[in-house]
Scaffold this motif. Structure first.
Motif, mmCIF file in Angstrom:
data_model
loop_
_atom_site.group_PDB
_atom_site.id
_atom_site.type_symbol
_atom_site.label_atom_id
_atom_site.label_comp_id
_atom_site.label_asym_id
_atom_site.label_seq_id
_atom_site.Cartn_x
_atom_site.Cartn_y
_atom_site.Cartn_z
ATOM 1 N N LEU A 61 0.826 -1.224 0.000
ATOM 2 C CA LEU A 61 0.000 0.000 0.000
ATOM 3 C C LEU A 61 0.855 1.266 0.000
ATOM 4 O O LEU A 61 0.635 2.181 -0.805
ATOM 5 C CB LEU A 61 -0.938 -0.006 1.217
ATOM 6 N N ALA A 62 1.841 1.313 0.911
ATOM 7 C CA ALA A 62 2.663 2.531 1.018
ATOM 8 C C ALA A 62 3.424 2.778 -0.284
ATOM 9 O O ALA A 62 3.573 3.924 -0.726
ATOM 10 C CB ALA A 62 3.637 2.402 2.188
ATOM 11 N N ASN A 64 2.445 2.017 -3.283
ATOM 12 C CA ASN A 64 1.506 2.582 -4.264
ATOM 13 C C ASN A 64 1.377 4.086 -4.058
ATOM 14 O O ASN A 64 1.381 4.860 -5.021
ATOM 15 C CB ASN A 64 0.120 1.936 -4.122
ATOM 16 N N HIS A 65 1.259 4.506 -2.794
ATOM 17 C CA HIS A 65 1.143 5.943 -2.518
ATOM 18 C C HIS A 65 2.418 6.671 -2.936
ATOM 19 O O HIS A 65 2.343 7.748 -3.534
ATOM 20 C CB HIS A 65 0.823 6.174 -1.038
ATOM 21 N N ARG A 66 3.564 6.052 -2.658
ATOM 22 C CA ARG A 66 4.834 6.702 -3.050
ATOM 23 C C ARG A 66 4.914 6.826 -4.567
ATOM 24 O O ARG A 66 5.358 7.836 -5.094
ATOM 25 C CB ARG A 66 6.035 5.885 -2.543
ATOM 26 N N VAL A 68 2.480 7.068 -6.814
ATOM 27 C CA VAL A 68 1.593 8.114 -7.338
ATOM 28 C C VAL A 68 2.172 9.494 -7.010
ATOM 29 O O VAL A 68 2.183 10.399 -7.852
ATOM 30 C CB VAL A 68 0.153 7.953 -6.793
ATOM 31 N N SER A 69 2.707 9.653 -5.789
ATOM 32 C CA SER A 69 3.324 10.944 -5.410
ATOM 33 C C SER A 69 4.466 11.284 -6.334
ATOM 34 O O SER A 69 4.628 12.434 -6.737
ATOM 35 C CB SER A 69 3.945 10.882 -4.027
ATOM 36 N N TYR A 115 -5.325 -1.163 -3.382
ATOM 37 C CA TYR A 115 -4.307 -0.190 -2.964
ATOM 38 C C TYR A 115 -4.060 0.848 -4.065
ATOM 39 O O TYR A 115 -3.813 2.025 -3.787
ATOM 40 C CB TYR A 115 -2.979 -0.892 -2.645
ATOM 41 N N ASP A 118 -6.772 3.376 -3.897
ATOM 42 C CA ASP A 118 -6.573 4.212 -2.703
ATOM 43 C C ASP A 118 -5.500 5.274 -2.952
ATOM 44 O O ASP A 118 -5.646 6.421 -2.532
ATOM 45 C CB ASP A 118 -6.163 3.314 -1.524
ATOM 46 N N ALA A 119 -4.445 4.872 -3.636
ATOM 47 C CA ALA A 119 -3.339 5.803 -3.893
ATOM 48 C C ALA A 119 -3.688 6.803 -4.988
ATOM 49 O O ALA A 119 -3.269 7.963 -4.931
ATOM 50 C CB ALA A 119 -2.090 5.010 -4.296
ATOM 51 N N PRO A 122 -6.590 10.481 -4.236
ATOM 52 C CA PRO A 122 -6.251 11.846 -3.803
ATOM 53 C C PRO A 122 -5.571 12.671 -4.902
ATOM 54 O O PRO A 122 -5.864 13.857 -5.051
ATOM 55 C CB PRO A 122 -5.279 11.613 -2.620
ATOM 56 N N ALA A 123 -4.717 12.019 -5.684
ATOM 57 C CA ALA A 123 -4.019 12.747 -6.756
ATOM 58 C C ALA A 123 -5.002 13.129 -7.865
ATOM 59 O O ALA A 123 -4.926 14.231 -8.422
ATOM 60 C CB ALA A 123 -2.894 11.882 -7.321
#
Ligand code: NAD
Length: 273
Positions: A61-62, A64-66, A68-69, A115, A118-119, A122-123
């Motif tokens: 999960l983390a 995936n967020h990284r 996209v960021s 995930y 989820d990631a 927000p973007a």
């Protein structure tokens, strides 16, 4: 008014469908970021295509967020996310359950979608909306007896994406799904000769990539496109689920908030009818 180039992230980006899609997106003047577990080949491919490569295990999960960021920082915005990474499961279901293989397929095919959404959300919100296209499979609609875990994870990806599509529609984030039949990519691997021997037509990666792009361009929220050899990508019309009946036999809708749809309200045919 100036238009910025749209940006797309593709997971499983250096596999058969991912690469074919990357080429279509580049031809459409997208900024392209490819994320994949295969880091060594990823870097080589990214250099050849002149795109951004991001090492990613979609089951984290983390990470995936990284990812996209990173795309958002690099290109200033994210407009489209193609959640396409996936693997096959245990090939011999008559053997006892192979736990590592089971956990790996759930991680890549199911967590990878949950995930990834989820990631991405927000973007995409920060971009004022956008598109998420999930690569499921026909195996999510039709039982694949040779690989039940694969069928299960692709059904899960389909169900989750369609439910999330309802939740996100008000935010101008459109979630669509593509369900390809068998296609000629590295995933087909050892199965290829059996199809050839049987004279069974298999899709090219480019045909599936065109379906992914069509779902991106035109897909209604929650729509699921079938991609089969010899047919144009076709939205699958999910059959009606009978609605609940009250004491006088009238059908009743699910209370607002629990479901965006009264059951029975969808079209009643599937593509084969
Ligand atoms: N080829 C087919 O017949 C077929 C049919 C229907 C659906 N699909 C689905 O299409 C998608 C793409 O498959 P393909 O045919 O291009 O296969 P492929 O094997 O060519 O590509 C899959 C890519 O996903 C990557 N990947 C695997 N696990 C990952 C993980 N945990 N994190 C990040 N990347 C990961 C692999 O490294 C590979 O580059 C998959 O989801 C697959 O299930 C394939």
């Amino acid at each position: 008014m100036t238009h910025r180039r749209p940006t797309a992230l593709v997971t499983g980006g250096i596999g058969g469908f991912g690469l074919a899609l990357a080429r279509l997106l580049l031809a459409r003047d997208f900024n392209v970021a490819l994320a994949d577990l295969d880091v060594e080949r990823g870097r080589t491919v990214a250099e050849e295509l002149d795109v951004l490569f991001i090492p990613l295990d979609v089951g984290d999960l983390a990470a995936n967020h990284r990812a996209v960021s990173l795309v958002e920082t690099h290109f200033d915005a994210v407009d489209a996310v193609f959640l396409n990474a996936g693997i096959l499961g245990q090939q011999d279901p008559s053997e006892p359950l192979d736990m590592p293989a089971y956990e790996a397929i759930v991680s890549a095919n199911q967590h990878g979608v949950v995930y990834g959404i989820d990631a991405a959300v927000p973007a995409l919100r920060r971009s004022g909306g956008g598109r998420i296209v999930v690569t499921a499979s026909l195996a999510g609609l039709v039982p694949m007896a040779g690989d039940p875990s694969y069928s299960m994870t692709k059904s899960a990806a389909l169900a989750y994406s369609r439910a999330m599509a309802q939740r996100l529609v008000g935010e101008r984030i459109t979630v669509t799904v593509v369900c390809p039949g068998f296609a000629d990519t590295p995933m087909l691997g050892a199965l290829r000769p059996a199809f050839q021997e049987a004279g069974f037509p298999i899709l090219t990666a480019a045909e599936v990539a065109a379906g992914l792009l069509l779902a991106h361009d035109e897909g209604e929220p929650g729509s699921a496109y079938i991609v089969q050899p010899g047919l144009p990508p076709t939205p699958y019309r999910f059959r009606n689920v009978p609605a609940a009946r009250n004491s006088v036999g009238a059908s009743v809708a699910v209370p607002a908030g629990l479901s965006a749809h009264a059951v029975d309200s969808a079209a009643s045919t599937d593509v084969s009818s």
